[in-house]
Design an enzyme around this catalytic site. Structure first.
Site, PDB file in Angstrom:
ATOM      1  N   LYS A 166      -3.313  73.892 -47.861  1.00  0.00           N
ATOM      2  CA  LYS A 166      -2.943  72.753 -47.207  1.00  0.00           C
ATOM      3  C   LYS A 166      -2.983  71.544 -48.611  1.00  0.00           C
ATOM      4  O   LYS A 166      -2.118  70.798 -48.721  1.00  0.00           O
ATOM      5  CB  LYS A 166      -3.591  72.240 -46.018  1.00  0.00           C
ATOM      6  CG  LYS A 166      -3.281  72.949 -44.901  1.00  0.00           C
ATOM      7  CD  LYS A 166      -3.724  72.336 -43.476  1.00  0.00           C
ATOM      8  CE  LYS A 166      -5.018  71.709 -43.798  1.00  0.00           C
ATOM      9  NZ  LYS A 166      -6.306  72.702 -43.914  1.00  0.00           N
ATOM     10  N   THR A 167      -4.130  71.467 -48.984  1.00  0.00           N
ATOM     11  CA  THR A 167      -4.538  70.406 -49.910  1.00  0.00           C
ATOM     12  C   THR A 167      -3.830  70.427 -51.022  1.00  0.00           C
ATOM     13  O   THR A 167      -3.218  69.676 -51.881  1.00  0.00           O
ATOM     14  CB  THR A 167      -6.054  70.131 -49.941  1.00  0.00           C
ATOM     15  OG1 THR A 167      -6.852  69.900 -48.738  1.00  0.00           O
ATOM     16  CG2 THR A 167      -6.511  69.155 -51.025  1.00  0.00           C
ATOM     17  N   ARG A 192     -17.025  71.550 -51.524  1.00  0.00           N
ATOM     18  CA  ARG A 192     -15.834  70.535 -51.131  1.00  0.00           C
ATOM     19  C   ARG A 192     -15.978  69.453 -51.677  1.00  0.00           C
ATOM     20  O   ARG A 192     -17.091  68.932 -52.672  1.00  0.00           O
ATOM     21  CB  ARG A 192     -16.306  70.198 -49.534  1.00  0.00           C
ATOM     22  CG  ARG A 192     -16.195  71.119 -48.609  1.00  0.00           C
ATOM     23  CD  ARG A 192     -14.569  71.233 -48.212  1.00  0.00           C
ATOM     24  NE  ARG A 192     -14.606  72.256 -47.218  1.00  0.00           N
ATOM     25  CZ  ARG A 192     -13.236  72.370 -46.602  1.00  0.00           C
ATOM     26  NH1 ARG A 192     -12.263  71.525 -46.694  1.00  0.00           N
ATOM     27  NH2 ARG A 192     -12.980  73.415 -45.636  1.00  0.00           N
ATOM     28  N   SER A 208      -8.237  76.519 -43.370  1.00  0.00           N
ATOM     29  CA  SER A 208      -9.220  76.290 -44.371  1.00  0.00           C
ATOM     30  C   SER A 208      -8.866  77.370 -45.700  1.00  0.00           C
ATOM     31  O   SER A 208      -8.863  78.698 -45.220  1.00  0.00           O
ATOM     32  CB  SER A 208     -10.740  76.242 -44.041  1.00  0.00           C
ATOM     33  OG  SER A 208     -11.439  76.046 -45.383  1.00  0.00           O
ATOM     34  N   LYS A 238     -14.240  65.712 -38.077  1.00  0.00           N
ATOM     35  CA  LYS A 238     -13.909  66.597 -37.100  1.00  0.00           C
ATOM     36  C   LYS A 238     -14.064  66.074 -35.867  1.00  0.00           C
ATOM     37  O   LYS A 238     -13.125  66.685 -34.784  1.00  0.00           O
ATOM     38  CB  LYS A 238     -14.320  67.989 -37.496  1.00  0.00           C
ATOM     39  CG  LYS A 238     -13.841  68.845 -38.663  1.00  0.00           C
ATOM     40  CD  LYS A 238     -12.136  68.736 -38.573  1.00  0.00           C
ATOM     41  CE  LYS A 238     -11.478  69.435 -39.777  1.00  0.00           C
ATOM     42  NZ  LYS A 238      -9.941  69.089 -40.115  1.00  0.00           N
ATOM     43  N   ASP A 284      -4.875  66.437 -44.343  1.00  0.00           N
ATOM     44  CA  ASP A 284      -5.618  67.371 -43.322  1.00  0.00           C
ATOM     45  C   ASP A 284      -5.239  67.059 -42.161  1.00  0.00           C
ATOM     46  O   ASP A 284      -5.262  68.043 -41.161  1.00  0.00           O
ATOM     47  CB  ASP A 284      -7.262  67.405 -43.477  1.00  0.00           C
ATOM     48  CG  ASP A 284      -7.909  68.318 -42.908  1.00  0.00           C
ATOM     49  OD1 ASP A 284      -7.641  69.654 -42.768  1.00  0.00           O
ATOM     50  OD2 ASP A 284      -9.123  67.949 -42.346  1.00  0.00           O
ATOM     51  N   ARG A 306     -18.968  73.753 -40.799  1.00  0.00           N
ATOM     52  CA  ARG A 306     -19.140  73.429 -39.294  1.00  0.00           C
ATOM     53  C   ARG A 306     -19.837  74.328 -38.688  1.00  0.00           C
ATOM     54  O   ARG A 306     -19.533  75.647 -38.978  1.00  0.00           O
ATOM     55  CB  ARG A 306     -17.840  73.042 -38.840  1.00  0.00           C
ATOM     56  CG  ARG A 306     -16.974  71.877 -39.307  1.00  0.00           C
ATOM     57  CD  ARG A 306     -15.631  71.605 -38.852  1.00  0.00           C
ATOM     58  NE  ARG A 306     -14.785  72.613 -39.381  1.00  0.00           N
ATOM     59  CZ  ARG A 306     -14.436  73.746 -38.535  1.00  0.00           C
ATOM     60  NH1 ARG A 306     -14.987  73.914 -37.203  1.00  0.00           N
ATOM     61  NH2 ARG A 306     -13.646  74.755 -39.054  1.00  0.00           N
ATOM     62  N   HIS A 342      -3.162  69.614 -37.309  1.00  0.00           N
ATOM     63  CA  HIS A 342      -4.184  70.179 -38.373  1.00  0.00           C
ATOM     64  C   HIS A 342      -3.346  70.489 -39.648  1.00  0.00           C
ATOM     65  O   HIS A 342      -3.133  71.658 -39.905  1.00  0.00           O
ATOM     66  CB  HIS A 342      -5.154  71.131 -38.073  1.00  0.00           C
ATOM     67  CG  HIS A 342      -6.072  71.435 -38.883  1.00  0.00           C
ATOM     68  ND1 HIS A 342      -6.474  72.864 -39.117  1.00  0.00           N
ATOM     69  CD2 HIS A 342      -6.922  70.626 -39.885  1.00  0.00           C
ATOM     70  CE1 HIS A 342      -7.606  72.668 -40.066  1.00  0.00           C
ATOM     71  NE2 HIS A 342      -7.698  71.704 -40.712  1.00  0.00           N
TER      72      HIS A 342
END
Length: 537
Positions: free
Chosen positions: A242-243, A323, A238, A201, A257, A61, A220
């Site tokens: 989290k994932t 990704r 990031s 996003k 997410d 991003r 988030h």
């Protein structure tokens, strides 16, 4: 009636000024979008059927190229300290130039939901120039039932044209790359970038703007739920896990997410996952690895072996931000509803490259608000050239680029929800131990998982705790199966004086960063700050 297929003329596109199009491919599924992406040279196939695309110059991003219209709708509601503005006239000029640029194009359109809770979801129509972008957003948002498409009326419209080049002088932006949001008209324009994450996003940013007024806290975070209905939320920037940590084979995945937290519990905003896949392996992350090698997955900037066409997830030559986007149903134990009850645990993840934070700590509600507003993790730079000084990253509410409202809005909502539902809060360091990045080593994922399991099943509440002398939070002194020295970071460092210097330095960074929030929080939250005085320079 809108059906899956090719449409010309008045089938939704012209209502947004998209005229003189070659056509619109409407609500195509993965097989058709694969065909178009491959035929158009947008992507290639991996050996196991994932669609692999490169995003060109932008491999992530670009928050500095994101702008919001400043008008009567947003003047007193936006957090202008963290968001950039353009005028309504500049947006209108940009919009008309987008429409002109799209003439003669064959576009792809998807009608989707942002949000699993029907009471709070936003109906979103996404027009894309690229077929693989259409597959990406179809994967990441939630898909209506086929029967509901005929009556679908969008509340938010996104027009995504990577080949468009913005003009800073004409459009009030910074470069040829632009993401522009008009909250009054509920239109998002994305141009100049092939990085597909900008679309998802933009939906998240929109929900972050509207949901607080409806009593829902947008977050988030990832989320999962145990067999006894015990929901857990994982905040983190990031690369903090989290994932990875929410994909637990013993718990049901809600999402990886973006979520909302309201009166009925937690609900996912999305219908897919968007995982970082650098160094992805079947041993460490079996569910994510399998999902990333299935038909329907979209891999971004992943290098394929020239002969076997197998993804080389260890190769970061294009970017470290490789990704994988895949549908939630690719994870065997993912929730089909995207909804769960009130959380029992909130986990804040930090990849501390300074190596001074413990692997887990228990937070009071005031400490939780302090660390939520801080949003700390650390980046490491220049890895190709050896050891360099870690760089702290403070992204308030673990999502500063996506916050249209003042951070105190989200912080106060979190504190109220924690108190109302008697939630346990934890800070977890998924970063380094035994020294800073380059000297120490990454926190073993087995240790992190063992401590998280104990926190989520309640057994960690019953162990003995000590008070960390630098940060003031409670740290367990022992847990079966976890080396006791790793729970006390100073014991993992060979140079104790260097640990003290580094810890004091990080405390000072926290204090300096939090100064901007001190006037907006009460005395209890201010008292939750680390209170070790910086060593004299």
């Amino acid at each position: 009636m809108q059906e899956t297929g090719v449409h010309n003329g008045a089938h939704g596109a012209d209502k947004f000024g998209l005229k003189n199009l070659k056509g619109v491919y409407w609500n195509f599924g993965a097989p058709q979008l694969y065909e178009h992406a491959l035929r158009n040279g947008e992507a290639v196939l991996s050996a196991d059927g994932a669609l692999c695309a490169d995003t060109g110059v932008f491999t992530g991003r670009s928050p500095k190229d994101k702008f919001t219209v400043r008008d009567a709708t947003t003047e007193n509601t936006m957090w202008w300290g963290g968001n950039q503005s353009i005028t309504a006239d500049q947006f209108e000029t940009l919009y008309q130039d987008f429409l002109k640029h799209a003439e003669g194009m064959q576009l792809f359109a998807q009608d989707l939901y942002g949000g699993a809770d029907p009471s709070f979801q936003i109906k979103t129509r996404v027009f894309t120039e690229l077929a693989w972008h259409s597959l990406f957003i179809r994967t990441l948002l939630r898909r209506p039932e086929r029967a509901d498409l005929a009556s679908f009326v969008p509340e938010l419209t996104i027009i995504d044209l990577p080949s468009f080049r913005a003009d800073p002088a004409r459009h009030g932006c910074r470069s040829e790359n632009v993401v522009a949001i008009d909250f009054a008209r509920k239109i998002v324009l994305i141009g100049g970038t092939q990085y597909a994450g900008e679309m998802k996003k933009s939906v998240f940013t929109t929900l972050n703007y509207y949901l607080p007024e409806k009593g829902v806290m947008p977050m988030h975070c990832s989320a999962n739920v145990g067999p006894n209905g015990d929901t857990a939320i994982f905040f983190g920037l990031s690369g903090t896990g989290k994932t990875t940590l929410s994909a637990d084979p013993n718990r049901t995945l809600i999402g990886d997410d973006e979520h909302g937290w309201g009166k009925d519990g937690v609900f996912n905003f999305e219908g897919g996952c968007y995982a970082k896949c650098i160094k992805l392996s079947p041993e460490a992350e079996p569910e994510i690895f399998a999902a990333s090698n299935m038909f329907g997955a979209v891999l971004e900037n992943v290098v394929l072996d020239e002969v076997t066409r197998k993804p080389d997830f260890d190769d970061g030559s294009k970017t470290e931000n490789t990704r994988s986007a895949y549908p939630l149903e690719s994870i065997p134990n993912a929730s089909r509803t995207g909804r769960a009850g009130q959380p029992k645990n909130v986990v804040m993840l930090a990849a501390d490259a300074f190596g001074v934070m413990p692997p887990i700590a228990k937070l009071t509600p005031a400490q939780a608000m302090y660390h939520f507003l801080s949003g700390y993790t650390a980046k490491v730079a220049g890895t190709e050239r050896g050891v360099t000084e870690p760089t702290p990253e403070f992204s308030t509410c673990f999502g500063s680029p996506f916050l249209p409202r003042d951070p105190s809005v989200y912080g106060n909502m979190l504190r109220e929800l924690i108190a109302k539902h008697n939630v346990d809060c934890w800070l977890v360091n998924t970063g380094w131990t035994g020294g800073i990045y380059g000297t120490g080593h990454r926190m073993p994922i087995k240790v992190t998982r063992a401590l998280l399991t104990a926190a989520l099943d309640g057994s960690l509440r019953n162990v003995e705790f000590r008070t960390d002398p630098y940060f003031g939070f409670a740290v367990p002194t022992a847990l079966p199966g976890v080396p006791s020295e790793i729970l006390d970071p100073v014991k993992t460092w060979a140079d104790k004086a260097a640990f003290d210097t580094t810890a004091r330095k990080l405390v000072g960074m926290f204090q300096k960063n939090f100064a901007k929030f001190e006037a907006q929080v009460d005395a209890e939250v201010r008292a939750a700050a680390p209170d070790v005085k910086l060593a004299a320079e």
